[in-house]
Motif scaffolding. Structure first.
Motif, PDB file in Angstrom:
ATOM      1  N   ARG A   1     -12.030  72.161 -63.031  1.00 49.40           N
ATOM      2  CA  ARG A   1     -10.577  72.303 -63.109  1.00 49.40           C
ATOM      3  C   ARG A   1     -10.230  73.742 -62.746  1.00 49.40           C
ATOM      4  NH1 ARG A   1      -8.262  73.304 -69.060  1.00 49.40           N
ATOM      5  NH2 ARG A   1     -10.029  74.495 -69.860  1.00 49.40           N
TER       6      ARG A   1
ATOM      7  N   GLU B   1      -2.005  67.730 -51.863  1.00 47.28           N
ATOM      8  CA  GLU B   1      -2.812  66.552 -52.168  1.00 47.28           C
ATOM      9  C   GLU B   1      -2.687  65.510 -51.058  1.00 47.28           C
ATOM     10  OE1 GLU B   1      -4.893  66.566 -54.705  1.00 47.28           O
ATOM     11  OE2 GLU B   1      -4.103  68.503 -55.344  1.00 47.28           O
TER      12      GLU B   1
ATOM     13  N   VAL C   1       0.561  64.684 -61.665  1.00 43.54           N
ATOM     14  CA  VAL C   1       1.359  65.822 -61.189  1.00 43.54           C
ATOM     15  C   VAL C   1       2.382  66.282 -62.232  1.00 43.54           C
ATOM     16  CG1 VAL C   1       3.080  64.367 -60.063  1.00 43.54           C
ATOM     17  CG2 VAL C   1       2.720  66.690 -59.253  1.00 43.54           C
TER      18      VAL C   1
ATOM     19  N   THR D   1      -8.488  63.372 -55.970  1.00 47.74           N
ATOM     20  CA  THR D   1      -7.137  63.589 -55.445  1.00 47.74           C
ATOM     21  C   THR D   1      -6.155  62.617 -56.092  1.00 47.74           C
ATOM     22  OG1 THR D   1      -8.098  64.225 -53.325  1.00 47.74           O
ATOM     23  CG2 THR D   1      -5.742  63.710 -53.345  1.00 47.74           C
TER      24      THR D   1
ATOM     25  N   SER E   1      -2.833  76.434 -61.324  1.00 50.77           N
ATOM     26  CA  SER E   1      -3.359  75.151 -61.797  1.00 50.77           C
ATOM     27  C   SER E   1      -2.491  73.960 -61.446  1.00 50.77           C
ATOM     28  CB  SER E   1      -3.504  75.169 -63.317  1.00 50.77           C
ATOM     29  OG  SER E   1      -4.177  76.303 -63.734  1.00 50.77           O
TER      30      SER E   1
ATOM     31  N   VAL F   1      -0.365  71.022 -59.489  1.00 54.72           N
ATOM     32  CA  VAL F   1      -0.654  70.105 -58.391  1.00 54.72           C
ATOM     33  C   VAL F   1       0.484  70.213 -57.383  1.00 54.72           C
ATOM     34  CG1 VAL F   1      -0.810  67.687 -57.774  1.00 54.72           C
ATOM     35  CG2 VAL F   1      -1.889  68.518 -59.867  1.00 54.72           C
TER      36      VAL F   1
ATOM     37  N   ASN G   1      -5.298  63.807 -59.421  1.00 52.49           N
ATOM     38  CA  ASN G   1      -4.330  64.915 -59.366  1.00 52.49           C
ATOM     39  C   ASN G   1      -2.925  64.399 -59.143  1.00 52.49           C
ATOM     40  OD1 ASN G   1      -6.184  66.896 -59.815  1.00 52.49           O
ATOM     41  ND2 ASN G   1      -6.435  67.468 -57.664  1.00 52.49           N
TER      42      ASN G   1
ATOM     43  N   ARG H   1      -5.136  71.143 -62.128  1.00 53.56           N
ATOM     44  CA  ARG H   1      -5.658  70.320 -61.029  1.00 53.56           C
ATOM     45  C   ARG H   1      -7.168  70.442 -60.940  1.00 53.56           C
ATOM     46  NH1 ARG H   1      -5.977  73.689 -55.986  1.00 53.56           N
ATOM     47  NH2 ARG H   1      -5.437  75.774 -56.756  1.00 53.56           N
TER      48      ARG H   1
ATOM     49  N   THR I   1       4.127  75.226 -56.232  1.00 52.61           N
ATOM     50  CA  THR I   1       4.025  73.769 -56.301  1.00 52.61           C
ATOM     51  C   THR I   1       5.396  73.150 -56.477  1.00 52.61           C
ATOM     52  OG1 THR I   1       3.872  73.712 -58.678  1.00 52.61           O
ATOM     53  CG2 THR I   1       1.824  74.034 -57.468  1.00 52.61           C
TER      54      THR I   1
END
Lengths: 383, 462
Positions: free
Chosen positions: B68, B430, B32, B25, B423, B425, B28, B39, A4
């Protein structure tokens, strides 16, 4: 693995922080010129550095001690040289006066008296604040007419006479020359040729006990024909020596017992050599009494006195040699220690600057990469 | 039965679903950068198919729940490693302060003072009756004594600094346990409706992680979703919506103990039972390391004073006095030069016999020789050597602690990366989802429009 945005930024931040701290460390090293700025930089090295520093400081102290010992020997040598020269002058006078007319002998006697005082002054030379030839009694002149009161008791008054005398007067004075007590011949009793001891109760003429301290006395003695009898000073010090620390476990002791030079004694106190002051006093007495054979005798004794002093001076030579070789040893050892200290402690500037350049490059590369990676996102491309 | 209304129904549900998906979304994206956020995904399932003349017909989709994305085991691992990280971090910071006390790199520390003390006695031996030399012996001795005092008070300050940190941490711990208790209540209430309380759980996980950093805790989640937290030797910190507090108390050695209070108000001393987190790190440095270094310093002072006093009292001063100690006191805190000597330098005993005064320097030489005497460490080390190895010991301790901290930091960073990959984001993802759901929304809207036109057509037929 799913990566990420946060993963990338966090990782970049971590690596930048790491490089920053490396840069900081190098900056410290270069500015302080030291590789070790805290014990944790190199614990073993830190211990060694402390050890080298202590050793260097200790070697400096040894060199200092050696300097002082050398000064003392040099000063002693100079003093004894002057004593020898003075005795030479006296010997010349004495030789001349062993024969010839009587008219010059009284003048000669006065001359020798002056020279005698000079020799006494030389025997009482000070090295710094301390009398050099008094053994441990560095606050007392080696040869003088002095008597000490301590703890309310007066020491015995010691002095020498060059002939028997039943007419001896002692005058005890303070440092300003005021006569505090006169001991009459009747109090003292007859004096003999050689060393005399007189007991004093430490009181002045009024019967009061005087304060503790050092007092001067003068001796007046006359023989049966009422001619003056010369007196001479007796040794007031002890057999102490001066010890210098030349190194760990290395000591040098320099003899400070004036008797070995001027009036040698056997352990039981009997004379073991030439008592120079006795010889001079006897010479004065002989000159005043026109005793030519006695004058001739003293001349021979003065020859032997010269030998006595030369032997003492010769004994200093190996000691001086020991001091100089030890000094040379430490002088060579010290730079080696300093070199070891520098090698352990100091930073190699060339190496450090090179490392700095490398890390700077890595840092800038990381920054550039970061800019390229974290900036673009899908948003830039969605219409 | 399938008809146009059914199509509307399906389209309507689809519209709602996509709206919800976009909502999730959006949540999320907004979170971030929120620490501890996991997320969330909208779980959509197909609806029960309807019976039609030609067999089961799909009836659209339903949004079932919001989940989650979260690895429970990873959470436990992270807490455990964070506990260790906290411990190393606290130790590293506390030891850095102590290292500064023993910092000899500038050559102004105890090593120099001790060395100059010895050389002053050598100077005295060169002129035992000299006034200047005696002044210097007194001056260097005073510097040495002051250095000991300073090191003692610096170590005291370090200890007190740690106590202040402990007090601050206790307050934070109490705040965190209160928060966990509150969240327990909220989660239980929310989940009694059958749905997972995602955001509250994230918050509670974060609170537990922060708590782990402070102190070692054990956690257990029960069937109704409440977490109970216990510390040290099983003392409960949180159970259900109740929390118990910790506190500190000054003990007899002048340091603080950590106490736990039960419901009746009785206190239990849990200081020695704490085994992780920053608290453990601080307690370790305060009670083990500082005590060790101070103990060694005191050993040095005591032996030095003893040996010098033994020699000094057999010696003779310039006034003939004997039997006098040079130092009084025997610890780094209370060592002093005997006040009689401070006021009368003649009492410094350089001579070894009473008749040797003032020229005898034997006792001064004996005292100067102590510099090389192996008096410390079971007669294997000099005073200077003993201190040098103490400095090395401090340096080594700091070095290994720093290395352990760096290693642990990397370990936690790796675990965090892993957590992020599960987990975290991803904005790109997204964004894509946003586009995806928007298209689906548009399509569902089109479906409604189509169904509406169909209705119109039918109505116009009449």
């Amino acid at each position: 693995m799913r990566v990420t945005t946060n993963t990338m930024t966090d990782t970049l931040v971590r690596y930048l922080a790491m490089q920053n701290s490396q840069l900081f460390k190098l900056q410290q090293n270069i500015s302080s010129q030291k590789r070790i700025n805290k014990p944790s930089d190199d614990p073993v090295g830190m211990g060694k550095i402390l050890n080298y520093r202590n050793n260097i400081a200790t070697v400096d102290q040894y060199l200092d001690n050696i300097e002082q010992a050398k000064s003392r020997i040099e000063f002693s040598e100079m003093t004894l040289d002057m004593v020898d020269e003075t005795l030479d002058v006296i010997r010349a006078i004495s030789k001349t006066e062993a024969t010839g007319t009587t008219t010059s002998r009284n003048i000669a006697a006065d001359q020798v008296k002056d020279l005698y005082n000079q020799v006494v002054d030389l025997a009482n030379s000070k090295f710094g604040q301390n009398f050099m030839f008094s053994g441990y009694q560095t606050d007392t002149p080696a040869y003088s007419h002095t008597v000490e009161i301590s703890g309310g008791t007066a020491d015995t008054i010691n002095f020498g006479l060059s002939a028997d005398s039943s007419n001896v007067t002692l005058k005890i004075q303070d440092n300003n020359g005021n006569v505090l007590r006169t001991l009459a011949p009747a109090d003292i009793g007859p004096g003999s040729d050689g060393i005399n001891n007189v007991v004093w109760d430490g009181r002045d003429d009024g019967g009061n006990l005087l304060a503790d301290g050092l007092y001067i006395f003068t001796v007046e003695a006359f023989n049966a024909s009422n001619d003056p009898v010369a007196d001479y000073a007796v040794y007031n010090g002890d057999d102490g020596s001066v010890t210098y620390i030349l190194g760990e476990g290395t000591r040098l002791s320099l003899d400070a017992d004036g008797r070995n030079i001027f009036s040698p004694e056997n352990p039981d106190g009997t004379p073991a050599g030439i008592n120079i002051f006795e010889v001079l006093a006897d010479l004065i007495y002989a000159l005043e009494n026109d005793d030519t054979s006695a004058i001739a005798d003293q001349t021979k004794l003065l020859d032997r006195a010269h030998t006595q002093i030369s032997e003492i001076r010769a004994a200093n030579s190996p000691r001086m040699y020991q001091l100089e070789t030890t000094e040379e040893f430490w002088s060579n050892y010290k730079p080696k220690l300093q070199e070891l200290l520098a090698k352990t402690e100091e930073v190699d500037l060339n190496e450090a600057v090179m490392q700095l350049k490398n890390i700077e490059l890595a840092y800038q590369t990381t920054l550039a990469t970061a800019a390229r990676i974290i900036q673009p996102s899908l948003l830039n491309f969605l219409k | 039965m399938t008809d146009i209304y059914n199509v509307m129904n399906i389209a309507g549900k689809a519209l709602m679903n996509q709206q919800k998906a976009i909502n999730v979304t959006g949540n999320n994206i907004a979170n971030v950068n929120t620490p501890g956020y996991s997320r969330q995904k909208l779980i959509v399932e197909t609806s029960t198919p309807l019976q039609s003349g030609i067999g089961p017909m799909g009836d659209g989709a339903e949004a079932v729940r919001i989940e989650r994305v979260y690895d429970r085991f990873l959470g436990v691992q992270i807490n455990a490693e964070t506990e260790a990280l906290g411990q190393w971090e606290a130790q590293k910071d506390a030891l850095a302060f102590i290292e500064a006390i023993f910092d000899e790199s500038g050559d102004f520390g105890l090593s120099r003072s001790l060395n100059e003390f010895w050389t002053a006695w050598q100077d005295l031996s060169n002129n035992p009756s000299g006034y200047n030399q005696r002044v210097i012996v007194k001056a260097k001795s005073e510097v040495l004594v002051d250095t000991f005092h300073r090191m003692f008070s610096d170590l005291q300050n370090a200890s007190q600094g740690i106590d202040a940190d402990i007090e601050g941490a206790i307050e934070e711990i109490n705040l965190l346990t209160r928060e966990i208790a509150d969240l327990n209540q909220k989660i239980m209430e929310t989940e009694s409706t059958g749905y997972s309380a995602n955001d509250y759980r994230d918050k509670r996980d974060l609170a537990i992680k922060e708590l782990s950093k402070m102190i070692d805790v054990n956690t257990f989640e029960d069937a109704s979703g409440r977490v109970s937290v216990s510390v040290a030797n099983g003392q409960t910190l949180v159970e259900g919506n109740t929390h118990w507090s910790l506190s500190t108390q000054m003990n007899v050695s002048g340091t603080r103990d950590v106490l736990w209070f039960d419901s009746a108000g009785n206190s239990v001393d849990i200081t020695s039972d704490i085994s992780g987190g920053k608290m453990k790190g601080w307690l370790e440095v305060r009670d083990v390391d500082i005590a060790n270094y101070l103990g060694k310093l005191n050993d040095l002072v005591q032996t030095l004073a003893n040996e010098i006093n033994t020699l000094h009292s057999t010696g003779f001063g310039l006034d003939g006095s004997t039997g006098l100690d040079f130092f009084i006191g025997s610890t780094a805190a209370d060592i002093q030069i005997d006040s009689a000597i401070v006021n009368n330098l003649d009492l410094i005993a350089a001579a070894s016999t009473s008749v040797g005064v003032p020229g005898d320097n034997t006792n001064a030489i004996r005292i100067a020789d102590l510099q090389h005497a192996l008096m410390m460490n079971g007669n294997s080390s000099t005073f200077e050597g003993y201190y040098q190895s103490l400095v090395s010991e401090v340096g080594r301790k700091v070095q290994t602690t720093d290395a352990s901290y760096d290693h642990q930091y990397e370990m936690v960073a790796q675990l965090e990366n892993r957590r992020q990959s599960i987990s975290g984001v991803s904005l790109d993802e997204e964004m894509m989802n946003l586009v995806k759901f928007q298209h689906a929304y548009d399509s569902a809207a089109k479906l409604i429009a189509t169904a509406d036109e169909m209705m119109q057509t039918v109505l116009n037929m009449i």
